[in-house]
Design a protein around this motif. Structure first.
Motif, PDB file in Angstrom:
ATOM      1  N   LYS A   1     -10.514  -5.450   1.804  1.00 54.34           N
ATOM      2  CA  LYS A   1      -9.088  -5.374   2.115  1.00 54.34           C
ATOM      3  C   LYS A   1      -8.614  -3.925   2.142  1.00 54.34           C
ATOM      4  CE  LYS A   1      -7.626  -9.879   0.339  1.00 54.34           C
ATOM      5  NZ  LYS A   1      -6.729 -10.584  -0.620  1.00 54.34           N
ATOM      6  N   HIS A   2      -8.892  -3.202   1.068  1.00 57.21           N
ATOM      7  CA  HIS A   2      -8.555  -1.778   1.049  1.00 57.21           C
ATOM      8  C   HIS A   2      -9.353  -1.100  -0.048  1.00 57.21           C
ATOM      9  CE1 HIS A   2      -6.061  -2.091  -2.599  1.00 57.21           C
ATOM     10  NE2 HIS A   2      -5.632  -3.231  -2.095  1.00 57.21           N
TER      11      HIS A   2
ATOM     12  N   SER B   1      -9.548   2.314  -2.815  1.00 56.71           N
ATOM     13  CA  SER B   1      -8.850   3.369  -3.545  1.00 56.71           C
ATOM     14  C   SER B   1      -9.912   4.332  -4.059  1.00 56.71           C
ATOM     15  CB  SER B   1      -8.043   2.794  -4.712  1.00 56.71           C
ATOM     16  OG  SER B   1      -7.042   1.898  -4.230  1.00 56.71           O
TER      17      SER B   1
ATOM     18  N   ASP C   1      -9.745   4.088   6.260  1.00 61.41           N
ATOM     19  CA  ASP C   1      -8.948   3.399   7.275  1.00 61.41           C
ATOM     20  C   ASP C   1      -7.526   3.267   6.736  1.00 61.41           C
ATOM     21  OD1 ASP C   1      -7.927   1.958   9.341  1.00 61.41           O
ATOM     22  OD2 ASP C   1      -9.281   0.238   9.138  1.00 61.41           O
ATOM     23  N   GLN C   2      -6.624   4.032   7.328  1.00 57.42           N
ATOM     24  CA  GLN C   2      -5.242   4.028   6.845  1.00 57.42           C
ATOM     25  C   GLN C   2      -4.515   2.752   7.211  1.00 57.42           C
ATOM     26  OE1 GLN C   2      -3.116   7.480   8.090  1.00 57.42           O
ATOM     27  NE2 GLN C   2      -1.347   7.128   6.711  1.00 57.42           N
ATOM     28  N   THR C   3      -4.945   2.079   8.277  1.00 59.95           N
ATOM     29  CA  THR C   3      -4.247   0.863   8.708  1.00 59.95           C
ATOM     30  C   THR C   3      -4.418  -0.275   7.706  1.00 59.95           C
ATOM     31  OG1 THR C   3      -6.199   0.225   9.996  1.00 59.95           O
ATOM     32  CG2 THR C   3      -4.490   1.497  11.122  1.00 59.95           C
ATOM     33  N   ARG C   4      -5.500  -0.293   6.964  1.00 67.38           N
ATOM     34  CA  ARG C   4      -5.687  -1.364   5.983  1.00 67.38           C
ATOM     35  C   ARG C   4      -5.190  -0.968   4.592  1.00 67.38           C
ATOM     36  NH1 ARG C   4     -12.310  -1.244   5.407  1.00 67.38           N
ATOM     37  NH2 ARG C   4     -12.470   0.771   4.345  1.00 67.38           N
ATOM     38  N   GLY C   5      -4.579   0.209   4.474  1.00 65.06           N
ATOM     39  CA  GLY C   5      -3.973   0.609   3.215  1.00 65.06           C
ATOM     40  C   GLY C   5      -4.869   1.388   2.289  1.00 65.06           C
ATOM     41  N   ASP C   6      -5.922   2.056   2.801  1.00 68.36           N
ATOM     42  CA  ASP C   6      -6.808   2.851   1.946  1.00 68.36           C
ATOM     43  C   ASP C   6      -6.068   4.073   1.410  1.00 68.36           C
ATOM     44  OD1 ASP C   6      -8.653   1.010   2.623  1.00 68.36           O
ATOM     45  OD2 ASP C   6      -9.879   2.320   3.879  1.00 68.36           O
ATOM     46  N   THR C   7      -6.418   4.457   0.181  1.00 69.65           N
ATOM     47  CA  THR C   7      -5.830   5.635  -0.446  1.00 69.65           C
ATOM     48  C   THR C   7      -6.937   6.566  -0.898  1.00 69.65           C
ATOM     49  OG1 THR C   7      -5.762   4.538  -2.605  1.00 69.65           O
ATOM     50  CG2 THR C   7      -3.788   4.384  -1.219  1.00 69.65           C
TER      51      THR C   7
END
Length: 551
Positions: free
Chosen positions: A380-381, A383, A425-431
């Protein structure tokens, strides 16, 4: 002091010691005998102690039946054994452990408390079908219990099968079920996957048995199979947790493997937290497009129908030659008849006819059917947190080491490298968070085990202590028991000057007597020679008497 004098005195001392031993009383003689016997007993005990083998554990938690069979086999193989833990464990010599296990395994020992299919080997003649079925069920339960006991965390297991009688009626058929009671090892637990494996092992061994009909209970009465009925389990099971850890560690290794050659060892630390979607989703969609123009659509089917009522023109007039002539060319009337508009044709010599035509064309309809199964375990994402050492040491050409500060370009370079390493991948909310901080210098010291705590040294000290105790006991017996008893027998008197002079005088007298004896011998020999020359017959008769044995 000359050696021959000392030997002479030693001989005299030996004679005196013998006389003194004869003069000892009974108590002294008994003490001396006890001391010598104790010394020999101590030597024999030390030798036997040194020959005692080191015993190791062969089997533990044996049933009475298996214990008796194993002891009987060990006696036949002449392997020494002893009991431990109050008879609950059987121990043999350390150099015989593996040999004994292999030989006992060839004999099928230990069998365990459960009876397996060997029960079917001793079937009696004329046994009933019911008894045969009961024995088969007992054997199957024993084999399943043995299979479950082979799991490391399980100490003992019991399996109970409820197998209904087969029926020819579908409504009366019943499914078999099973109950399993587990005794776990001390401090051991079964995770969810192991309980599920036991359930499927039991259900797969009995025909028509479902995993829902298997109940597993531990020795504390805890129901272990409550969440293993085949439905989804709330939360993550151990396999899913292991998968998440593998994903996170994989990303951490990627980051450290990429930055370590550039920053140096122990200058980068990374942590990754992954949110994994384990839900299983299936989608099916059916889409219809708008109608297309007739000329652009694909024809599925086409049907045409034509219906004619009546026979058309009929013969008329007077029969004869005129009626056999060709008809006159038709001429259309200027004014149509009243029924012409309705498809009715009238004439002087014709009947009324109806003509009906029908045409049906079916076009294909556009339709899209899509069946989608979303992957299980998708990310999903992510961190990502990375810390690099701010105290970068740089060595110049002269060998001088200095600390190089971080620039914005260096930070941006590390940031980009980490992004590419984890597939950001910034679209899936990665930080992503990259920090530069000074690491504390810590020297990793491996604490070595002290010499006196090492296993080899402990064994050596035990051996030395054992033989030291034996040597001390032997010295105590020799110097405290035997030596005091034998001391009067081995006292060597001191030689004085007057004794030495007396010995010399005695020696002179002895030498003088020896010289006199030698002179007398020479005189007698000379006389015998003269007699032999003067009277040979007498000498011959004397020799003859010697030879005959009368001399």
């Amino acid at each position: 002091m000359p050696g021959w004098v000392w030997l002479n005195h030693m001989a005299e001392q030996e004679i005196n010691a013998t006389n003194q031993f004869g003069q000892l009383n009974i108590q002294q003689k008994m003490g001396l005998a006890v001391g010598v016997a104790a010394l020999f007993a101590l030597i024999a005990g030390a030798w036997m102690w040194g020959q005692t083998p080191d015993y190791r554990l062969l089997y533990s938690n044996l049933s009475d039946r298996d214990g008796g069979a194993i002891i009987e086999s060990l006696q036949q193989m002449n392997i020494p054994y002893q009991f431990a833990e109050g008879g609950g464990a059987l121990m043999v010599a350390s150099n015989k452990v593996h040999e004994a296990r292999l030989k006992l395994a060839s004999q099928g020992l230990p069998k365990g408390g459960n009876v397996g299919f060997e029960l079917m080997e001793n079937q009696k003649f004329g046994i009933t079908q019911f008894a045969e079925q009961v024995n088969y069920q007992r054997a199957l339960e024993g084999e399943l219990a043995r299979s479950v006991e082979s799991i490391g965390a399980v100490a003992a297991a019991r399996v109970h099968l409820a197998i209904p009688k087969p029926s020819v009626f579908v409504k009366e058929q019943q499914k078999p079920s099973a109950s399993v009671v587990l005794s776990l090892q001390g401090g051991r637990l079964l995770d969810s996957s192991q309980v599920s494996a036991i359930i499927h092992l039991i259900s797969s061994s009995v025909p028509e048995m479902s995993a829902k009909n298997v109940t597993v209970v531990d020795q504390n009465g805890t129901l272990l199979s409550s969440n293993h009925d085949g439905n989804a389990i709330e939360g993550l099971d151990p396999s899913q947790l292991k998968y998440v850890q593998q994903i996170e560690q994989s990303y951490v290794r990627r980051i450290e493997a990429l930055l370590t050659p550039m920053l140096g060892a122990n200058n980068v630390r990374a942590q990754v937290s992954a949110n994994i979607d384990f839900s299983r989703t299936e989608q099916t969609s059916e889409i219809y497009k708008p109608n297309q123009p007739p000329n652009e659509g694909s024809i599925r089917s086409q049907q045409s129908t034509e219906v004619i009522n009546g026979s058309g023109l009929s013969a008329s007039g007077v029969p004869g030659a005129l009626s056999n002539q060709p008809p006159v060319p038709a001429t259309a009337p200027i004014v149509a008849a009243a029924g012409a508009s309705k498809g009715v044709v009238a004439g002087n010599n014709s009947n009324v006819s109806n003509l009906q035509k029908e045409s049906t064309v079916n076009y294909e309809v556009d339709r899209t059917i899509r069946h989608t199964i979303l992957p299980v375990g998708s990310i999903k994402h992510l961190s990502v947190a990375v810390v690099v050492n701010g105290n970068r040491k740089v060595t110049d050409a002269k060998g001088k080491t200095s600390i190089k500060p971080w620039s914005d370009a260096d930070k941006e370079q590390v940031n980009n490298l980490v992004r590419d390493a984890v597939g950001f991948d910034q679209t899936r909310g990665d930080t992503l968070n990259v920090q530069v901080a000074a690491f504390a210098e810590t020297k990793e010291t491996v604490e070595e085990l002290p010499l006196w705590k090492q296993p080899d040294m402990i064994e050596l000290m035990k051996t030395l202590l054992k033989y030291s105790v034996i040597a001390a006991a032997m010295l105590f017996v020799v110097f405290r028991v035997i030596k005091p008893a034998l001391h009067p027998l081995f006292v060597v008197p001191e030689f004085k000057a007057e004794d030495e002079d007396a010995d010399k005088a005695a020696l002179g007298e002895s030498d003088q007597a020896t010289a006199q004896i030698k002179a007398s011998y020479d005189t007698n020999l000379q006389t015998a020679r003269q007699i032999a020359k003067q009277e040979p017959k007498i000498v011959a008769s004397v020799v003859k008497e010697w030879v005959s044995g009368n001399g």
